[in-house]
Write a protein that holds these residues in place. Structure first.
Motif, mmCIF file in Angstrom:
data_model
loop_
_atom_site.group_PDB
_atom_site.id
_atom_site.type_symbol
_atom_site.label_atom_id
_atom_site.label_comp_id
_atom_site.label_asym_id
_atom_site.label_seq_id
_atom_site.Cartn_x
_atom_site.Cartn_y
_atom_site.Cartn_z
ATOM 1 N N ILE A 48 0.805 -1.223 0.000
ATOM 2 C CA ILE A 48 0.000 0.000 0.000
ATOM 3 C C ILE A 48 0.842 1.279 0.000
ATOM 4 C CG2 ILE A 48 -1.632 1.362 1.386
ATOM 5 C CD1 ILE A 48 -3.156 -1.290 1.866
ATOM 6 N N PRO A 49 1.885 1.412 0.831
ATOM 7 C CA PRO A 49 2.681 2.649 0.750
ATOM 8 C C PRO A 49 3.302 2.865 -0.637
ATOM 9 C CG PRO A 49 3.182 1.463 2.767
ATOM 10 C CD PRO A 49 2.321 0.561 1.930
ATOM 11 N N LYS A 53 2.399 6.054 -3.080
ATOM 12 C CA LYS A 53 3.489 6.857 -3.661
ATOM 13 C C LYS A 53 3.346 6.899 -5.187
ATOM 14 C CE LYS A 53 8.488 7.293 -3.719
ATOM 15 N NZ LYS A 53 9.582 6.569 -4.257
ATOM 16 N N LEU A 54 3.072 5.744 -5.780
ATOM 17 C CA LEU A 54 2.903 5.656 -7.229
ATOM 18 C C LEU A 54 1.753 6.546 -7.697
ATOM 19 C CD1 LEU A 54 3.749 4.212 -9.890
ATOM 20 C CD2 LEU A 54 2.131 2.405 -9.274
ATOM 21 N N GLU A 55 0.648 6.513 -6.959
ATOM 22 C CA GLU A 55 -0.501 7.357 -7.313
ATOM 23 C C GLU A 55 -0.132 8.838 -7.312
ATOM 24 O OE1 GLU A 55 -4.519 6.644 -5.801
ATOM 25 O OE2 GLU A 55 -3.781 4.738 -4.996
ATOM 26 N N LYS A 56 0.673 9.248 -6.347
ATOM 27 C CA LYS A 56 1.073 10.660 -6.244
ATOM 28 C C LYS A 56 2.074 11.054 -7.320
ATOM 29 C CE LYS A 56 0.224 11.279 -1.360
ATOM 30 N NZ LYS A 56 0.681 10.817 -0.099
ATOM 31 N N GLU A 57 2.979 10.134 -7.665
ATOM 32 C CA GLU A 57 4.076 10.460 -8.586
ATOM 33 C C GLU A 57 3.737 10.284 -10.063
ATOM 34 O OE1 GLU A 57 7.461 8.165 -7.378
ATOM 35 O OE2 GLU A 57 7.803 9.408 -5.597
ATOM 36 N N LEU A 58 2.780 9.415 -10.377
ATOM 37 C CA LEU A 58 2.469 9.142 -11.781
ATOM 38 C C LEU A 58 1.903 10.391 -12.447
ATOM 39 C CD1 LEU A 58 2.548 6.638 -13.724
ATOM 40 C CD2 LEU A 58 0.083 6.579 -13.430
ATOM 41 N N ALA A 82 -8.354 4.134 7.774
ATOM 42 C CA ALA A 82 -8.007 5.220 8.691
ATOM 43 C C ALA A 82 -6.555 5.090 9.178
ATOM 44 C CB ALA A 82 -8.964 5.234 9.877
ATOM 45 N N GLU A 83 -6.172 3.881 9.592
ATOM 46 C CA GLU A 83 -4.812 3.641 10.096
ATOM 47 C C GLU A 83 -3.740 4.018 9.087
ATOM 48 O OE1 GLU A 83 -4.394 -0.487 11.115
ATOM 49 O OE2 GLU A 83 -5.626 -0.287 12.920
ATOM 50 N N MET A 84 -3.966 3.658 7.834
ATOM 51 C CA MET A 84 -2.963 3.878 6.799
ATOM 52 C C MET A 84 -3.212 5.165 6.003
ATOM 53 S SD MET A 84 -2.151 0.019 5.474
ATOM 54 C CE MET A 84 -0.503 0.457 4.895
ATOM 55 N N ASP A 85 -4.226 5.929 6.408
ATOM 56 C CA ASP A 85 -4.590 7.175 5.744
ATOM 57 C C ASP A 85 -4.710 6.966 4.230
ATOM 58 O OD1 ASP A 85 -5.266 9.863 5.516
ATOM 59 O OD2 ASP A 85 -3.183 10.484 5.266
ATOM 60 N N LEU A 86 -5.494 5.960 3.858
ATOM 61 C CA LEU A 86 -5.640 5.618 2.444
ATOM 62 C C LEU A 86 -6.497 6.648 1.727
ATOM 63 C CD1 LEU A 86 -6.120 1.752 2.637
ATOM 64 C CD2 LEU A 86 -4.031 3.099 2.504
ATOM 65 N N GLN A 87 -6.025 7.045 0.565
ATOM 66 C CA GLN A 87 -6.690 8.046 -0.253
ATOM 67 C C GLN A 87 -7.161 7.395 -1.550
ATOM 68 O OE1 GLN A 87 -6.942 11.223 1.114
ATOM 69 N NE2 GLN A 87 -5.994 10.223 2.862
ATOM 70 N N GLY A 88 -7.776 8.179 -2.390
ATOM 71 C CA GLY A 88 -8.164 7.687 -3.706
ATOM 72 C C GLY A 88 -9.402 6.820 -3.678
ATOM 73 N N ARG A 126 3.618 -5.410 -9.251
ATOM 74 C CA ARG A 126 3.242 -4.782 -7.987
ATOM 75 C C ARG A 126 3.768 -3.345 -7.969
ATOM 76 N NH1 ARG A 126 3.671 -8.996 -2.982
ATOM 77 N NH2 ARG A 126 2.420 -10.647 -3.920
ATOM 78 N N PRO A 127 3.156 -2.482 -7.161
ATOM 79 C CA PRO A 127 3.631 -1.096 -7.084
ATOM 80 C C PRO A 127 5.074 -0.975 -6.592
ATOM 81 C CG PRO A 127 1.527 -1.349 -5.970
ATOM 82 C CD PRO A 127 1.974 -2.710 -6.380
ATOM 83 N N SER A 128 5.550 -1.941 -5.821
ATOM 84 C CA SER A 128 6.925 -1.907 -5.317
ATOM 85 C C SER A 128 7.949 -2.215 -6.403
ATOM 86 C CB SER A 128 7.095 -2.892 -4.154
ATOM 87 O OG SER A 128 6.765 -4.210 -4.573
ATOM 88 N N ASN A 129 7.500 -2.728 -7.537
ATOM 89 C CA ASN A 129 8.397 -3.022 -8.655
ATOM 90 C C ASN A 129 8.648 -1.726 -9.432
ATOM 91 O OD1 ASN A 129 9.444 -3.740 -11.214
ATOM 92 N ND2 ASN A 129 8.474 -5.747 -11.119
ATOM 93 N N PRO A 130 9.923 -1.323 -9.574
ATOM 94 C CA PRO A 130 10.223 -0.079 -10.292
ATOM 95 C C PRO A 130 9.689 -0.051 -11.731
ATOM 96 C CG PRO A 130 12.192 -0.937 -9.201
ATOM 97 C CD PRO A 130 11.118 -1.974 -9.065
ATOM 98 N N GLN A 131 9.474 -1.205 -12.331
ATOM 99 C CA GLN A 131 8.963 -1.259 -13.707
ATOM 100 C C GLN A 131 7.505 -0.810 -13.809
ATOM 101 O OE1 GLN A 131 10.257 -5.468 -14.238
ATOM 102 N NE2 GLN A 131 10.959 -4.718 -16.226
ATOM 103 N N THR A 132 6.792 -0.831 -12.697
ATOM 104 C CA THR A 132 5.364 -0.488 -12.721
ATOM 105 C C THR A 132 5.156 0.945 -13.167
ATOM 106 O OG1 THR A 132 4.969 -2.045 -10.935
ATOM 107 C CG2 THR A 132 3.236 -0.445 -11.363
ATOM 108 N N LYS A 133 5.884 1.885 -12.557
ATOM 109 C CA LYS A 133 5.714 3.299 -12.908
ATOM 110 C C LYS A 133 6.056 3.526 -14.382
ATOM 111 C CE LYS A 133 7.042 7.957 -11.626
ATOM 112 N NZ LYS A 133 7.918 8.790 -10.813
#
Length: 140
Positions: A48-49, A53-58, A82-88, A126-133
């Motif tokens: 999720i983090p 991050k990907l959502e904000k940077e893309l 709420a705990e993770m302050d999920l947006q979108g 996955r979002p953690s994979n640099p190739q995703t962005k």
């Protein structure tokens, strides 16, 4: 990158944290990167983090993000939001119909749909994979 024959997104109604109903039709005209997850899934929560991050940077306006929780307990889902302050776009599929309709047997699972709502990849990076962005930036 394309791993499955094109198939339309299932006709399912999802709900946001306010209880408002939503359908995939809302994303017509956009590529949609979907996260199928649950609040109790540790690997899901670790991604999720990276997703946030990907959502904000893309910088590609042709791509939208959608997170679909398969939690059966709505309270647990809302607590994690709420705990993770999920947006979108955070939607709930309480009866887990999405998993059975798409034959998803493990989460987290990331999917990519095209602008016509047709499945491009049922097992996207996955979002953690640099190739995703990089992959999402190239979509036009």
């Amino acid at each position: 990158m394309y791993t499955i024959d094109r198939a339309p997104f299932p006709d399912i109604t999802f709900y946001d944290s306010e209880g408002k109903g939503h359908t995939f039709e809302e994303f017509k005209g956009y590529y949609v990167y979907i996260d199928i997850w649950a609040s109790w899934c540790v690997p899901c929560c670790k991604e999720i983090p990276h997703l946030q991050k990907l959502e904000k940077e893309l910088r590609n306006p042709a791509v939208k993000f959608l997170s679909i929780s398969i939690d059966r307990n709505e309270k647990s889902w809302k607590k994690k939001i709420a705990e993770m302050d999920l947006q979108g776009n955070q939607w709930l599929n309480k009866n887990n119909e999405i998993s059975s309709r798409l034959n998803i047997t493990a989460i987290p699972r990331f999917l990519l749909y095209d602008k016509d709502g047709q499945l491009i990849n049922i097992d996207a990076f996955r979002p953690s994979n640099p190739q995703t962005k990089e992959m999402l930036e190239k979509l036009k």
